[in-house]
Design an enzyme around this catalytic site. Structure first.
Site, PDB file in Angstrom:
ATOM      1  N   ALA A  66     -53.609 -10.077   5.776  1.00 18.65           N
ATOM      2  CA  ALA A  66     -54.874 -10.561   6.322  1.00 18.65           C
ATOM      3  C   ALA A  66     -55.455 -11.631   5.398  1.00 18.65           C
ATOM      4  O   ALA A  66     -55.078 -11.723   4.232  1.00 18.65           O
ATOM      5  CB  ALA A  66     -55.848  -9.401   6.445  1.00 18.65           C
ATOM      6  N   GLY A 116     -51.124  -6.853   7.092  1.00 17.26           N
ATOM      7  CA  GLY A 116     -51.205  -7.207   8.504  1.00 17.26           C
ATOM      8  C   GLY A 116     -49.931  -7.873   9.010  1.00 17.26           C
ATOM      9  O   GLY A 116     -49.594  -7.764  10.192  1.00 17.26           O
ATOM     10  N   GLU A 119     -47.711  -5.093   9.810  1.00 22.21           N
ATOM     11  CA  GLU A 119     -48.247  -4.384  10.981  1.00 22.21           C
ATOM     12  C   GLU A 119     -47.953  -5.147  12.271  1.00 22.21           C
ATOM     13  O   GLU A 119     -47.700  -4.542  13.312  1.00 22.21           O
ATOM     14  CB  GLU A 119     -49.758  -4.176  10.806  1.00 22.21           C
ATOM     15  CG  GLU A 119     -50.066  -3.196   9.679  1.00 22.21           C
ATOM     16  CD  GLU A 119     -51.561  -3.065   9.421  1.00 22.21           C
ATOM     17  OE1 GLU A 119     -52.126  -4.016   8.859  1.00 22.21           O
ATOM     18  OE2 GLU A 119     -52.131  -2.037   9.773  1.00 22.21           O
ATOM     19  N   GLU A 141     -52.396  -2.568   0.969  1.00 28.12           N
ATOM     20  CA  GLU A 141     -53.865  -2.612   1.079  1.00 28.12           C
ATOM     21  C   GLU A 141     -54.572  -1.657   0.126  1.00 28.12           C
ATOM     22  O   GLU A 141     -55.582  -1.998  -0.491  1.00 28.12           O
ATOM     23  CB  GLU A 141     -54.308  -2.290   2.514  1.00 28.12           C
ATOM     24  CG  GLU A 141     -53.999  -3.375   3.532  1.00 28.12           C
ATOM     25  CD  GLU A 141     -52.662  -3.191   4.205  1.00 28.12           C
ATOM     26  OE1 GLU A 141     -51.781  -2.516   3.630  1.00 28.12           O
ATOM     27  OE2 GLU A 141     -52.482  -3.732   5.309  1.00 28.12           O
TER      28      GLU A 141
END
Ligand code: NAI
Length: 720
Positions: A66, A116, A119, A141
């Site tokens: 992210a 992310g 993901e 994270e």
């Protein structure tokens, strides 16, 4: 569209979504990319000519994660848990749309895919991964105070089971291509140039268009929920380990494991919703801000040499001289040779120099054993270290680091001898831990080329190097010192000259406070355990034993004689003096100190401590002990800041976490003040000054800052 994805469709009706953020070296999941991805998914879904799609990257890595620049400021911008939830839920919605759109999506994972980015891969129906060792998958994270917020805590356990997913989610364990294939996280691994072809081959065959968890009758690998025998054990052990390791200071792993626990007994969409809720709570809270800011943003900036003076040509050291092959010299030789630098390791006799080199040999052997290196590589790197007693061998060194005994006289002699042979523009750096650099530079004929490079022990493990700027150090010397630190892959902070510099000066306040509390009659076990509860790596008494009380004694005596009447004896010094002068318990190296070190057994606090310092009838709370240990360090850092020892709050924070392990949840010593609030901080210091002594006294400068409500970081920015 924002130009972050190049969309094309081939003759077979396969769409390629090439992710390639303009002007960036890495793809990150920024708002523009998320929006483009959503549009592309709609195109694939609605275009009858398109049979399926492959996601790929135009960079050397896939997607790094992210865009943290937005998340790191969330707390300061007053983002609520609900808004944090919406952020995650929106991204989750885009991924879920892709997963359930009815058309197959494959992904060509050409390099690392983290957070992310990983993901996103998990939301695709088919994953082909590069077999290159640099291609890794992971969910890091938690290590920066966050948790996966785009399906990671739901899809990964559904793919490989709770037991195998938790170490990836909670400990940030990275998956190599081989491991990812073995676990079933990816379907194939292939050479990078074949990835697109393989993905398209799958798409042109009979691809499935549903994720396993959307297929009726889906069975959770290893069983869903906490009641299956395996999961019950995993959660039980997992939660107790978490509590032991984090002392409840870190909400992120608790949020992540809760999302797994609760989400795994629900349908996927409810699970995703649960994850977003925990994510929202985290991102809107101060710990995530502290950790993202210091561990990611500011450490990243330090690694990129944010403090490097401008306009000076980038340099590389090809030949490095090291004076003194003791503990520090040997470690510096190892990390430098490992970075491909020719090292001349000089000591007074060849045996000592060889002993220093043997240290590297040992470490290389360990690296081979663990599979990080090969015989040939290790041999070649070891051959880069040349041992000597001859100063003439230092000829042509661009940088010389002095790590001889901590004595002004000896250091002055080796400086002069070295300068007689090294090039005129070479940099001379001292690794002194206590002697001011400006004073040492007086022995140099070119003080403009003289700096401090303060390493930490053990050098191969400790990530920080403190660069100390003497009064006469030139910008070029600073820039070249920083270039070298980057070359050996360490993190630099830049500090102005002052007794104890920054790290030693501040760190010593906590050991001093520990010894002061001992002398007051506070239970030594309480002192040590409270330190660990605060998140410090070890208790202050154990630390003193490690560095030796003798060293503390010597440094204090030296400082006292240097400063004369200006010297104020530290409150804990009488304890050191008693242990060194009267009790001959000088620390771990000598087999006894605050602890006993019985052979073959675990160390334990020396039973004589309580006779020496009778316990107070009324013991303080653990929180009070924690506060004393953290406040004294934060206050000393504020003093350093006031005195101009460092110019940036970011440097103080990064230095405290990576230099001596100040608890990362605080964000570092100055973030700690901002976290408790500067007004509250000053009020607490006032209370402690009255209760425990003037070392907690607050300066006018800090008091005024508090009155004005001025934080150390400007609100809303990652850095100052
Ligand atoms: P050490 O005692 O392990 O090694 C010093 C080495 O210097 C010995 O091998 C000695 O033979 C050699 N030496 C002494 N005089 C010399 C001379 N005239 N010419 C060439 N070599 C000479 O000491 P250590 O711990 O490695 O410390 C070295 C320096 O690093 C000191 O200034 C110390 O304050 C500083 N330092 C130490 C840290 C630690 O944790 N030990 C941390 C950071 C800095």
């Amino acid at each position: 569209m924002n130009n972050t994805i190049q969309y094309s469709v081939d003759a077979d009706g396969i769409a390629t979504l090439m992710i390639d953020l303009p002007g960036k070296s890495m793809n990150v999941l920024c708002a523009e990319l998320i929006s483009d991805l959503s549009e592309c998914i709609d195109k694939v879904t609605t275009d009858d000519q398109v049979k399926g799609a492959v996601l790929a990257s135009g960079k050397s890595a896939f997607v790094a994660g992210a865009d943290l620049t937005e998340l790191v400021t969330a707390f300061d911008r007053g983002v609520t848990a609900e808004q944090g939830y919406q952020w995650s839920w929106q991204l989750t919605g885009v991924f879920r749309k892709m997963e359930t759109c009815g058309k197959p999506f494959a992904v060509a994972i050409n390099g690392l895919a983290l957070g992310g980015g990983f993901e996103l891969c998990l939301a695709c129906h088919y994953r082909v991964m590069s077999d290159h060792p640099k291609a890794v998958l992971g969910l890091p994270e938690v290590s920066i105070g966050l948790m996966p917020g785009a399906g990671g805590t739901q899809r990964l356990p559904r793919l490989i089971g709770v037991e195998k997913a938790l170490p990836v989610i909670l400990q940030g364990k990275k998956l190599s291509p081989k491991k990812a294939l073995e676990l079933g996280v990816v379907h194939e691994i292939a050479p990078v140039e074949e990835l697109l072809h393989r993905a398209k081959t799958w798409l042109k065959g009979t691809p499935h268009v549903q994720a396993p968890w959307d297929v009726k009758g889906f069975k959770f690998p290893g069983g869903a929920g906490a009641n299956t025998p395996r999961n019950a054990q995993t959660f039980m052990v997992g939660t107790s380990l978490l509590a032991a390791n984090t002392q409840h200071n870190y909400p992120a792993p608790i949020g992540a494991i809760s999302a797994v626990y609760e989400g795994c007994i629900t349908p996927i969409d409810t699970g995703l919703d649960i994850e977003s809720q925990y994510f929202g709570q985290l991102v809107s809270a101060v710990t995530a801000r502290n950790m993202m800011r210091s561990l990611f943003v500011n450490k990243g900036a330090a690694d990129k040499l944010a403090r490097r003076p401008e306009g000076i040509e980038k340099s590389r050291v090809t030949k490095l001289g090291i004076l003194g092959a003791g503990m520090m010299g040997a470690g510096i030789a190892y990390v430098s040779a490992r970075a491909g630098i020719q090292v001349v390791l000089l000591d007074t006799d060849i045996e000592s120099a060889e002993r220093g080199k043997a240290y590297s040999e040992n470490l290389f052997k360990k690296a081979i054993k663990r599979g990080y290196s090969t015989q040939e590589k290790a041999r070649a790197l070891l051959n880069m270290i040349h041992t000597t007693t001859e100063y003439a061998d230092l000829e042509a060194c661009e940088l010389v680091i002095e790590a001889v005994f901590e004595s002004r006289e000896i250091k002055a002699v080796v400086t002069a001898k070295t300068e007689a042979v090294i090039p005129e523009n070479a940099i001379f750096a001292s690794n002194t831990s206590t002697l001011p650099i400006t004073g040492l530079a007086e022995a140099s004929k070119r003080p403009q080329g003289f700096i401090g490079l303060h390493f930490f022990s053990p050098v191969d493990k400790m990530p920080l190097v403190e660069l100390i700027v003497g009064k006469k150090s030139s910008d070029e010397a600073i820039a070249r010192g920083l270039d070298y630190i980057q070359q050996i892959r360490k993190t630099p902070i830049v500090v102005n000259d002052s007794p104890g510099f920054y790290t030693s000066r501040v760190f010593s306040t906590s050991t001093n406070e520990g010894m002061t509390m001992l002398a007051e009659g506070i239970n030594p076990a309480l002192i040590e355990n409270a330190a660990k509860m605060a998140g410090l790596p070890v208790g202050p008494l154990a630390v003193m034993d490690e560095v030796t009380l003798e060293l503390g004694y010597r440094i204090t005596m030296q400082t006292a004689s240097d400063l004369g009447d200006d010297y104020t004896m530290a409150s804990g010094f009488p304890v050191i003096r008693k242990f060194v002068e009267e009790l001959d318990r000088k620390g771990k190296r000598y087999g006894k100190g605050f602890y006993d070190y019985p052979e073959g057994e675990k160390k334990h606090l020396w039973s004589g401590l309580v006779e020496l310092y009778p316990l107070l009838d009324e013991q303080p709370s653990a929180q009070e002990v924690i506060d004393r240990l953290l406040y004294c360090q934060a206050l000393e850092t504020a003093r350093c800041f006031e005195e101009g020892v460092m110019d940036y709050a970011a440097d103080a924070d990064v230095g405290s976490i990576f230099g001596w392990g100040f608890p990362p949840w605080t964000g570092g010593t100055l973030s700690f003040i901002d976290t408790v609030g500067i007004k509250h901080f000053v009020a607490e210091c006032d209370r402690m000054a009255a209760a425990y002594g003037p070392r907690f006294a607050v300066s006018d400068w800090l008091r005024q800052r508090a009155a004005a409500g001025e934080s150390f970081y400007q609100v809303g920015t990652a850095e100052i």
